[in-house]
Design an enzyme around this catalytic site. Structure first.
Site, short mmCIF file in Angstrom:
data_model
loop_
_atom_site.label_atom_id
_atom_site.label_comp_id
_atom_site.label_asym_id
_atom_site.label_seq_id
_atom_site.Cartn_x
_atom_site.Cartn_y
_atom_site.Cartn_z
N HIS A 59 0.94 -1.08 0.07
CA HIS A 59 0.20 0.03 0.13
C HIS A 59 1.04 1.28 0.12
O HIS A 59 1.94 1.13 0.32
CB HIS A 59 -0.77 -0.09 1.27
CG HIS A 59 -2.02 -0.95 1.14
ND1 HIS A 59 -3.04 -0.73 1.96
CD2 HIS A 59 -2.15 -1.92 0.12
CE1 HIS A 59 -4.01 -1.76 1.54
NE2 HIS A 59 -3.61 -2.53 0.80
N GLU A 61 1.13 4.22 1.60
CA GLU A 61 1.69 4.61 3.10
C GLU A 61 2.62 3.75 3.56
O GLU A 61 3.38 4.11 4.19
CB GLU A 61 0.30 4.73 3.96
CG GLU A 61 -0.89 5.73 3.43
CD GLU A 61 -1.84 4.82 2.79
OE1 GLU A 61 -2.99 5.57 2.69
OE2 GLU A 61 -1.76 4.03 2.19
N CYS A 89 -5.97 2.81 4.74
CA CYS A 89 -6.99 1.71 5.13
C CYS A 89 -6.85 1.48 6.80
O CYS A 89 -5.95 1.53 7.18
CB CYS A 89 -6.27 0.37 4.31
SG CYS A 89 -5.04 -0.26 4.73
N CYS A 99 -2.66 0.28 7.12
CA CYS A 99 -1.92 1.51 6.93
C CYS A 99 -2.40 2.77 8.17
O CYS A 99 -1.28 3.25 8.66
CB CYS A 99 -2.21 2.35 5.73
SG CYS A 99 -1.54 1.18 4.29
#
Length: 156
Positions: A59, A61, A89, A99
């Site tokens: 992801h 981040e 998320c 995240c």
């Protein structure tokens, strides 16, 4: 873009960069394309990342924060902001930590994002998780259309 983004000019600048990074993501039918930038309290970029940057499960981040794991001195993230094209998320299927959990664990207390996570894959609960853990969240929906662009194939 029809609407000019509202917000602090610095926030708009960094969030626009995060939206640009989302366009670098390898396309996926099962995940959003997201960009993220971590900016220090002094206004300098500390790291950036985008979804699927090094691994199909990355992801944005997570990718950005991973770059800070070693080189950042203790306390360097105090006052830092994470800029993400999509709400970080709060639920995740591919890895044990979301995240939002990674952001809280890093000690970051401010997140700016453009677009709330639609309930396409999981329920978007990141902003609520962050707020419940003392992180200030700012949504700049004036950049949401730009954040959605690299995800148009998922939204059709």
């Amino acid at each position: 873009m029809a609407d000019a983004p509202m917000g602090d000019p610095g926030d708009v600048h960094w969030l626009a960069l995060a939206c640009d990074l989302a366009a670098r993501c390898p396309p996926s039918r099962t995940a959003f394309s997201v960009g993220a930038v971590v900016v220090g309290a002094d206004g300098r970029e500390l790291a950036r990342g985008f979804s699927r940057e090094h691994d199909p499960h990355d992801h944005a981040e997570e990718a950005a924060l991973a770059k800070l794991a070693g080189p950042v001195a203790a306390g360097a993230l105090e006052g830092a902001t994470v800029y993400s094209s999509l709400e970080p998320c709060g639920r995740r299927r591919s890895r044990p930590r979301t995240c939002s959990q990674l952001i809280v664990g890093a000690g970051i207390r401010r997140v700016v994002f453009a677009w709330r996570e639609p309930s396409l894959f999981v329920e978007g609960t990141g902003a609520e998780y962050l707020a419940a853990h003392g992180v200030k969240t700012i949504e700049l929906p004036g950049l949401a259309a730009r954040a959605r662009e690299p995800n148009a194939h998922l939204l059709a």
